[in-house]
Scaffold this motif. Sequence first.
Motif, short mmCIF file in Angstrom:
data_model
loop_
_atom_site.label_atom_id
_atom_site.label_comp_id
_atom_site.label_asym_id
_atom_site.label_seq_id
_atom_site.Cartn_x
_atom_site.Cartn_y
_atom_site.Cartn_z
N VAL A 15 26.58 38.63 45.15
CA VAL A 15 27.87 38.91 44.51
C VAL A 15 28.93 38.32 45.42
O VAL A 15 28.94 38.59 46.62
N VAL A 16 29.81 37.50 44.85
CA VAL A 16 30.94 36.94 45.58
C VAL A 16 32.20 37.58 45.01
O VAL A 16 32.49 37.43 43.82
N ALA A 17 32.90 38.32 45.87
CA ALA A 17 34.12 39.01 45.44
C ALA A 17 35.33 38.26 45.99
O ALA A 17 35.46 38.08 47.20
N PHE A 18 36.17 37.80 45.09
CA PHE A 18 37.38 37.07 45.46
C PHE A 18 38.55 38.04 45.50
O PHE A 18 38.57 39.02 44.75
N PRO A 19 39.57 37.77 46.32
CA PRO A 19 40.77 38.61 46.30
C PRO A 19 41.33 38.68 44.89
O PRO A 19 41.37 37.67 44.18
N ALA A 20 41.73 39.86 44.49
CA ALA A 20 42.20 40.08 43.12
C ALA A 20 43.33 39.14 42.74
O ALA A 20 43.38 38.65 41.62
N ASP A 21 44.22 38.83 43.66
CA ASP A 21 45.35 37.96 43.33
C ASP A 21 44.95 36.50 43.19
O ASP A 21 45.67 35.71 42.63
N GLU A 22 43.75 36.13 43.69
CA GLU A 22 43.31 34.74 43.59
C GLU A 22 42.21 34.56 42.55
O GLU A 22 41.89 33.45 42.18
N ALA A 23 41.62 35.65 42.08
CA ALA A 23 40.49 35.54 41.16
C ALA A 23 40.91 34.91 39.83
O ALA A 23 40.15 34.14 39.25
N ALA A 24 42.11 35.20 39.37
CA ALA A 24 42.57 34.60 38.12
C ALA A 24 42.71 33.10 38.29
O ALA A 24 42.33 32.33 37.40
N ASP A 25 43.25 32.66 39.44
CA ASP A 25 43.37 31.23 39.70
C ASP A 25 41.99 30.59 39.79
O ASP A 25 41.77 29.50 39.30
N GLU A 26 41.03 31.28 40.44
CA GLU A 26 39.67 30.76 40.58
C GLU A 26 39.02 30.60 39.20
O GLU A 26 38.41 29.59 38.91
N ALA A 27 39.18 31.62 38.36
CA ALA A 27 38.59 31.55 37.02
C ALA A 27 39.19 30.38 36.25
O ALA A 27 38.48 29.65 35.56
N ALA A 28 40.49 30.19 36.35
CA ALA A 28 41.13 29.07 35.66
C ALA A 28 40.62 27.75 36.20
O ALA A 28 40.33 26.82 35.45
#
Length: 123
Positions: free
Chosen positions: A9-22
């Motif tokens: 499981v790779v957990a990204f910082p919540a504020d960057e996860a949306a950018d990562e998904a995009a």
Amino acid sequence: MSMDRFRVVVAFPADEAADEAAGAAGGAGGGTSGSADAALVRSLRDAGHEVVQVRAPGAEQLAATAVQEDVDLVVVRRGPATSGEYDARLRAALDGADATDVAVLTLGADEPARLVLEHLHAH
């Protein structure tokens, strides 16, 4: 843990996860850390490991996800919202769920994916 193929499981910082998904979907967004996060996930998958990506939730929720997904390793990409206290709460939650065999690795925003691969190959 399996010898050759790991579930991670790779957990990204919540504020960057949306950018990562995009960025992963080919959209706009995903700055430097987004590129590093995409490289991390890609390198793990290229090495044959199964990867589940999540937005960094609370430590207890991340532990529950790790247990549900039956993972070998939780990688937390450290962002502004994560801290040593978060790491301690995650470890306690995993231990409380009898998941003492799940390893936790915390990476800084720009630490390379090879650190995760080195950790996996050492175990």
